[in-house]
Design a protein around this motif. Structure first.
Motif, PDB file in Angstrom:
ATOM      1  N   HIS A   4       0.870  -1.172   0.000  1.00 29.45           N
ATOM      2  CA  HIS A   4       0.000   0.000   0.000  1.00 29.45           C
ATOM      3  C   HIS A   4       0.910   1.226   0.000  1.00 29.45           C
ATOM      4  CE1 HIS A   4      -3.591  -2.380   1.003  1.00 29.45           C
ATOM      5  NE2 HIS A   4      -2.749  -3.108   1.720  1.00 29.45           N
ATOM      6  N   HIS A   5       0.542   2.222  -0.750  1.00 26.92           N
ATOM      7  CA  HIS A   5       1.382   3.412  -0.871  1.00 26.92           C
ATOM      8  C   HIS A   5       0.611   4.620  -0.376  1.00 26.92           C
ATOM      9  CE1 HIS A   5       4.306   1.113  -3.189  1.00 26.92           C
ATOM     10  NE2 HIS A   5       3.247   0.546  -3.738  1.00 26.92           N
ATOM     11  N   TYR A   6       1.304   5.521   0.292  1.00 27.45           N
ATOM     12  CA  TYR A   6       0.703   6.714   0.863  1.00 27.45           C
ATOM     13  C   TYR A   6       1.505   7.922   0.422  1.00 27.45           C
ATOM     14  CZ  TYR A   6      -1.512   3.122   3.568  1.00 27.45           C
ATOM     15  OH  TYR A   6      -2.213   1.996   3.911  1.00 27.45           O
ATOM     16  N   PHE A 136      -0.510  -1.844  12.166  1.00 24.32           N
ATOM     17  CA  PHE A 136       0.623  -1.621  11.264  1.00 24.32           C
ATOM     18  C   PHE A 136       1.625  -0.625  11.836  1.00 24.32           C
ATOM     19  CE2 PHE A 136      -2.949  -2.098   7.984  1.00 24.32           C
ATOM     20  CZ  PHE A 136      -2.837  -3.485   7.961  1.00 24.32           C
ATOM     21  N   ILE A 137       1.136   0.383  12.510  1.00 22.27           N
ATOM     22  CA  ILE A 137       2.033   1.422  13.030  1.00 22.27           C
ATOM     23  C   ILE A 137       2.844   0.877  14.215  1.00 22.27           C
ATOM     24  CG2 ILE A 137       2.203   3.796  13.902  1.00 22.27           C
ATOM     25  CD1 ILE A 137       1.085   3.547  11.011  1.00 22.27           C
TER      26      ILE A 137
END
Length: 155
Positions: A4-6, A136-137
């Motif tokens: 996933h890209h942010y 995830f964090i």
């Protein structure tokens, strides 16, 4: 595996006319932007010559950990058949500064979770560990993120 890209935009607003000609000559203010979202005003923390009315990176890290845990916890609650009707957190983080650098050494999440079934209080407490493993964090930081949950039964 799925990637996933942010992406976001960050613009420094602190040039007071002479740029970074001296440590006290520039503001630490910036603005964070992302498509379709309100701007987020940022700065450094007050001890680092920042603006206390703006979000600083340390607060944003704490917020990311708390929000990620919330979302992972709600998912775990659904998977375990726990009905959550309210959730509030008051996280605290500790950062130790050494000279010019520093690092976070711990974060404690203190969620207050309201559920509907008194028979599920202990389960509601234990799934915080599962939620932490799925966040995830929290999985991306190199310091402990612990939990001091309070479980309340609605009504």
């Amino acid at each position: 595996m799925t990637d996933h890209h942010y992406a976001l935009g960050l613009t420094w607003l602190g040039n007071r006319g002479s740029g970074t000609s001296g440590y006290r000559d520039y503001s630490r203010d910036c603005v964070l932007t992302a498509d379709g979202k309100p701007d987020l005003l940022g700065s450094s923390d007050v001890p680092f010559r920042g603006d206390g009315t703006r979000w600083n990176p340390e607060e944003l890290l704490l917020a990311a950990l708390a929000q990620c845990h919330l979302l992972s916890y709600l998912h775990s609650a659904v998977n375990h058949g726990i009905v959550v009707t309210d959730y509030a957190d008051a996280p605290v983080g500790t950062m130790s500064q050494v000279g010019q650098g520093g690092r976070f050494t711990s974060v404690v999440l203190r969620p207050r979770v309201t559920i509907t079934d008194p028979a599920q209080v202990e389960l509601a407490r234990t799934i915080h560990h599962e939620a932490s493993e799925n966040c995830f964090i929290a999985a991306s930081v190199n310091f402990p993120v612990t939990h001091e949950p309070e479980i309340v039964v609605a009504g």
